[in-house]
Scaffold this active site. Structure first.
Site, mmCIF file in Angstrom:
data_model
loop_
_atom_site.group_PDB
_atom_site.id
_atom_site.type_symbol
_atom_site.label_atom_id
_atom_site.label_comp_id
_atom_site.label_asym_id
_atom_site.label_seq_id
_atom_site.Cartn_x
_atom_site.Cartn_y
_atom_site.Cartn_z
ATOM 1 N N HIS A 1 -4.708 -62.547 75.271
ATOM 2 C CA HIS A 1 -4.520 -63.979 75.031
ATOM 3 C C HIS A 1 -3.707 -64.258 73.777
ATOM 4 C CE1 HIS A 1 -8.200 -63.449 72.471
ATOM 5 N NE2 HIS A 1 -7.614 -64.392 71.748
ATOM 6 N N ASP B 1 -8.391 -58.743 78.934
ATOM 7 C CA ASP B 1 -7.954 -59.292 77.646
ATOM 8 C C ASP B 1 -7.411 -58.205 76.723
ATOM 9 O OD1 ASP B 1 -7.332 -61.356 75.951
ATOM 10 O OD2 ASP B 1 -9.272 -61.371 74.948
ATOM 11 N N SER C 1 -8.562 -62.022 66.612
ATOM 12 C CA SER C 1 -8.354 -61.507 67.966
ATOM 13 C C SER C 1 -7.266 -60.441 67.972
ATOM 14 C CB SER C 1 -7.964 -62.641 68.912
ATOM 15 O OG SER C 1 -9.058 -63.475 69.181
#
Length: 329
Positions: free
Chosen positions: A75, A105, A184
């Site tokens: 993402h 992901d 992330s």
């Protein structure tokens, strides 16, 4: 009898303020682990700058080999073909997206050459609840940030979507190490300095999630590096976990199975003769106790191959053979 106030104070000092060697030793050991891990991993974690049609974004990435491969969250680079990676030593490099897999992901990037040493990848399947972990990344644009905590949960599931396909990311690691936007794609590291997870989400105050590094995700990384995508198998069945009858549990040692609640007409499951109400007990010789257990088998290697499935139907075991096809998106 007279009381010496100085003596009383001395006793109180001894009871409450004297140094506690055990506590100091524990603190030193904790600090030593965190600082050692940080020194080892920080140089290998990059701060990413990404620009897409939706705007600019940021995240983190982990150097995983000496040829310039980086690992990050899908993402973070969604909609991007390239971007900029800045390393802790001040080196900056352009990266291109080699492949991204929204359903896990995970994404693999490449920079020209590797300005830093790669990390060591560990195995999240060996983690235990309460184990010390260190998160390394670039939260809120603050490059080279380190937080520490413990593994607070294992075996979590995280929904992921790619177009019309929704899938659960399995065996997600839950940690109380502080994570914020920008973390992330960063590293979740064990006390030995091995990367055991890729930080992917902030689920709430004091709660972070990381995609595990294990056999399944290592295969995903290999597929992304080689082909730029991940092929998955499709069976065409949906189910819900249910307890197995006591006599079945006594015979097999297995407590739960997967009751079939949907079979797609013409799917590999339907062609094989799996029906509504069947309870899937094993697939490919492995116990199936929930949807993740079946999903775990749906990798590229299962496409076009015979998959033996044992179901419980009206109290009797029935063996069928399904041939999964490739999942279309």
């Amino acid at each position: 009898m007279a009381i010496d106030p100085v003596g009383v104070a001395a006793v109180m000092d001894t009871d409450h303020t004297a140094p506690q060697p055990a506590e100091e030793a524990a603190l030193d050991a904790y600090s030593q682990v965190v600082t050692t891990v940080a020194a080892r991993v920080l140089p290998s974690v990059a701060a990413l700058s990404v620009r897409t049609p939706r705007g600019s974004g940021a995240g983190s990435a982990i150097t995983i080999d000496a040829e310039g491969l980086l690992l990050t969250s899908a993402h973070v680079v969604q909609g991007a073909r390239d971007g900029s990676a800045a390393f802790g030593d001040g080196t900056e490099a352009r990266f291109r997206v080699v492949g991204a897999d929204p359903l896990s992901d995970l994404a693999v990037l490449r920079v020209d050459g590797s300005p830093v040493a790669p990390v060591r990848l560990g195995d999240a399947d060996s983690l235990r609840i309460g184990q010390l972990v260190v998160a390394v990344g670039n939260p809120m644009g603050l490059a080279g940030s380190v937080t520490a905590g413990v593994v607070s949960g294992l075996g979590r599931s995280l929904p992921a979507r790619d177009g019309r396909v929704t899938r659960l990311i399995e065996d997600v690691i839950q940690t109380d190490a502080a994570l914020n936007p920008g973390n992330s794609g960063g590293a979740l590291v064990d006390s030995a300095g091995r990367v055991v997870g890729v930080n992917t989400a902030v689920a709430g105050y004091g709660l972070g999630l990381a995609v595990p590094i294990n056999v399944t995700t290592r295969q995903i990384i290999t597929d992304l590096t080689a082909d730029g995508r991940v092929r998955r198998a499709w069976l065409g069945v949906a189910g819900a976990p249910v307890p197995l009858p006591p006599e079945v549990t006594a015979r097999t040692g297995q407590r739960r199975g997967l009751r079939v609640v949907e079979v797609v007409p013409g799917s590999p499951a339907g062609v094989a003769g799996i029906y509504l109400g069947d309870i899937i007990v094993t697939a490919g010789g492995r116990p199936v106790s929930d949807g993740q257990g079946l999903q775990r088998l749906m990798l590229a290697s299962a496409i076009g191959t015979r998959l033996p499935v044992t179901v419980l139907r009206r109290g009797a075991f029935v063996d069928v053979v399904a041939v999964p096809t490739e999942l279309a998106r």
